[in-house]
Design a protein around this motif. Structure first.
Motif, PDB file in Angstrom:
ATOM      1  N   TYR A  30       3.919  43.121  -1.815  1.00 34.67           N
ATOM      2  CA  TYR A  30       5.173  42.502  -1.410  1.00 34.67           C
ATOM      3  C   TYR A  30       5.294  41.152  -2.110  1.00 34.67           C
ATOM      4  O   TYR A  30       4.379  40.329  -2.032  1.00 34.67           O
ATOM      5  CB  TYR A  30       5.140  42.322   0.109  1.00 34.67           C
ATOM      6  N   ALA A  42      10.875  41.959  -2.296  1.00 30.67           N
ATOM      7  CA  ALA A  42      10.803  43.239  -2.995  1.00 30.67           C
ATOM      8  C   ALA A  42       9.362  43.741  -2.986  1.00 30.67           C
ATOM      9  O   ALA A  42       8.425  42.971  -2.795  1.00 30.67           O
ATOM     10  CB  ALA A  42      11.295  43.087  -4.431  1.00 30.67           C
ATOM     11  N   GLU A  56      10.986  48.066  -6.074  1.00 32.03           N
ATOM     12  CA  GLU A  56      11.652  49.047  -5.232  1.00 32.03           C
ATOM     13  C   GLU A  56      13.006  48.470  -4.795  1.00 32.03           C
ATOM     14  O   GLU A  56      13.098  47.305  -4.414  1.00 32.03           O
ATOM     15  CB  GLU A  56      10.794  49.342  -4.008  1.00 32.03           C
ATOM     16  N   TYR A  57      14.029  49.254  -4.861  1.00 34.59           N
ATOM     17  CA  TYR A  57      15.411  48.895  -4.525  1.00 34.59           C
ATOM     18  C   TYR A  57      16.070  47.965  -5.558  1.00 34.59           C
ATOM     19  O   TYR A  57      17.236  47.632  -5.430  1.00 34.59           O
ATOM     20  CB  TYR A  57      15.537  48.274  -3.136  1.00 34.59           C
ATOM     21  N   LEU A  58      15.334  47.517  -6.550  1.00 35.67           N
ATOM     22  CA  LEU A  58      15.894  46.717  -7.657  1.00 35.67           C
ATOM     23  C   LEU A  58      15.414  47.322  -8.981  1.00 35.67           C
ATOM     24  O   LEU A  58      14.823  46.632  -9.814  1.00 35.67           O
ATOM     25  CB  LEU A  58      15.437  45.257  -7.568  1.00 35.67           C
TER      26      LEU A  58
END
Length: 71
Positions: A30, A42, A56-58
């Motif tokens: 993290y 992130a 993750e997610y970006l």
């Protein structure tokens, strides 16, 4: 620690800005990513299939050279 993420293959290192301190960053760790003037939480991931690091997610944000913070 605040620094710049650099990677070479499967190893990702956080290099402290203005210093010589370096720490290894692991997949699933993290971190906070600096985007403009904000810090976005992130999770750092590694894709063995794509042979690439990503957030993750970006997924479109480049990891190499990105400014991040760990706590």
């Amino acid at each position: 620690m605040i620094g710049t993420l650099l990677y070479n293959g499967r190893t990702c290192v956080l290099k402290e800005n203005g210093g010589s301190k370096k720490i290894t960053v692991h997949p699933e760790q993290y971190v906070y990513v600096q985007v403009s003037n904000a810090w976005i939480p992130a999770i750092l991931k590694y894709s063995g299939e794509r042979q690439n690091w990503y957030f993750e997610y970006l997924p479109k944000l480049p990891v190499n050279g990105c400014r991040v913070m760990t706590k």
